[in-house]
Design an enzyme around this catalytic site. Structure first.
Site, PDB file in Angstrom:
ATOM      1  N   HIS A  73       3.760   1.777  -1.520  1.00  0.00           N
ATOM      2  CA  HIS A  73       4.272   1.938  -2.891  1.00  0.00           C
ATOM      3  C   HIS A  73       3.038   2.628  -3.686  1.00  0.00           C
ATOM      4  O   HIS A  73       3.234   3.465  -4.473  1.00  0.00           O
ATOM      5  CB  HIS A  73       4.641   0.711  -3.794  1.00  0.00           C
ATOM      6  CG  HIS A  73       5.889   0.166  -3.104  1.00  0.00           C
ATOM      7  ND1 HIS A  73       5.852  -0.929  -2.478  1.00  0.00           N
ATOM      8  CD2 HIS A  73       6.985   0.336  -3.337  1.00  0.00           C
ATOM      9  CE1 HIS A  73       7.127  -1.479  -2.224  1.00  0.00           C
ATOM     10  NE2 HIS A  73       7.978  -0.319  -2.596  1.00  0.00           N
TER      11      HIS A  73
ATOM     12  N   GLU B  97       0.962  -1.292  -0.159  1.00  0.00           N
ATOM     13  CA  GLU B  97      -0.061   0.033   0.053  1.00  0.00           C
ATOM     14  C   GLU B  97       0.983   1.391  -0.003  1.00  0.00           C
ATOM     15  O   GLU B  97       0.490   2.331  -0.751  1.00  0.00           O
ATOM     16  CB  GLU B  97      -0.872  -0.229   1.228  1.00  0.00           C
ATOM     17  CG  GLU B  97      -2.352   0.642   1.095  1.00  0.00           C
ATOM     18  CD  GLU B  97      -2.897   0.522  -0.298  1.00  0.00           C
ATOM     19  OE1 GLU B  97      -3.342   1.381  -0.612  1.00  0.00           O
ATOM     20  OE2 GLU B  97      -3.248  -0.555  -0.801  1.00  0.00           O
TER      21      GLU B  97
END
Ligand code: PAF
Length: 279
Positions: free
Chosen positions: A33, A31
């Protein structure tokens, strides 16, 4: 989403694009990234991501071979985020010959904190980031504050080389219990995962002490490290630094309220975690 593995295909896909927003990664996307992809979308168009596990930034005893590679799952996540091009070069494509030209960060910024414990790491990072920038030619590039020193080094590199790429900082994405998301969290056993938020709590308590006027930096750092060690961690450092240059603050800096950041690296079992908190 177009997936390209050669520099030539990448350049074809991006020819004429003047507002490309770029997010370099080593894959195993979480999440955190994906929040970088969303921030990229606010600052440019199209959004380009890269996945490349960069051998140059791993030390001889580090986890290059066992670094998690989850390409298919990553592709699905990037597709959902509306990424336009994924650049996923092979090693042979990015390093067709030994990469003899390298970018060495300045001593002060490059050899402290992570640079002290991972010699050569920031030279490897700076070299690949410059090379990826040269391939993608982005208008903006997004880096997470989770890797605070990396962000500072890339930002200084872009400025000193007059690169036409603006570096955008993204806030650290945390689990509900405070643990900063990281690909390396997957190495943690169940028990270690339950213990891992103690690193963030240590940073939070140092930051609160500083905010409440406790300015004995040495004492705060040592107390926090001793507390982690007593819980079974092996801390490399917990260090209060100036946000501006990541150097230790002088008494004058502290008196004048220079913006500070507390950074930490510590091993839990065999997994080395890093985190930081701006004060
Ligand atoms: O932060 C990372 O994932 C890597 O250091 C980067 C910036 C993609 C360079 O390999």
């Amino acid at each position: 989403m177009k997936i390209v593995s050669t520099i030539e295909e990448l350049r074809d896909q991006l020819s004429g694009q003047l507002r490309t927003a770029f997010v370099p990664t080593m894959g195993n996307l979480h999440e955190g990234h994906l929040s970088l992809m969303r921030l990229a979308r606010k600052h440019g168009d199209p959004v380009v991501a890269s996945i490349f596990v960069n051998r140059l930034q791993f030390g001889p005893n580090e986890d290059f071979d066992k670094y998690p590679r989850t390409f298919q799952a990553d592709v699905e996540k990037l597709e959902k985020e509306g990424v336009y091009v994924l650049f996923a070069p092979t090693e042979k494509e990015l390093y067709p010959e030994p990469q003899e030209f390298r970018v060495a960060p300045p001593e002060g910024l490059g050899n402290t904190l992570e640079g002290e414990f991972r010699p050569g790491f920031f030279t490897g990072v700076s070299t690949v980031v410059l090379k990826l920038f040269s391939c993608v030619q982005p208008k903006v590039a997004v880096f997470g504050k989770k890797d605070y020193q990396q962000l500072m080094i890339v930002r200084n590199m872009a400025r000193q080389f007059a690169l036409p790429t603006q570096i955008i900082a993204a806030e650290t994405w945390r689990a509900d219990d405070g643990l900063a998301l990281s690909s390396r969290n997957m190495y943690l056993s169940e028990g270690e995962r339950a213990e891992a938020p103690a690193l963030y709590r240590a940073l939070t308590s140092v930051a609160e002490e500083v905010r409440s006027g406790h300015l004995d930096v040495f004492e705060l750092e040592h107390k926090a490290m001793a507390e982690l060690a007593a819980r079974g961690w092996k801390p490399d450092y917990i260090s209060i630094r100036k946000q501006m240059d990541l150097q230790p603050p002088s008494a004058g800096d502290l008196a004048q309220g220079a913006p500070l950041v507390v950074l930490a690296a510590a091993k839990l079992g065999t997994t080395r975690l890093i985190d930081n908190l701006e004060i």
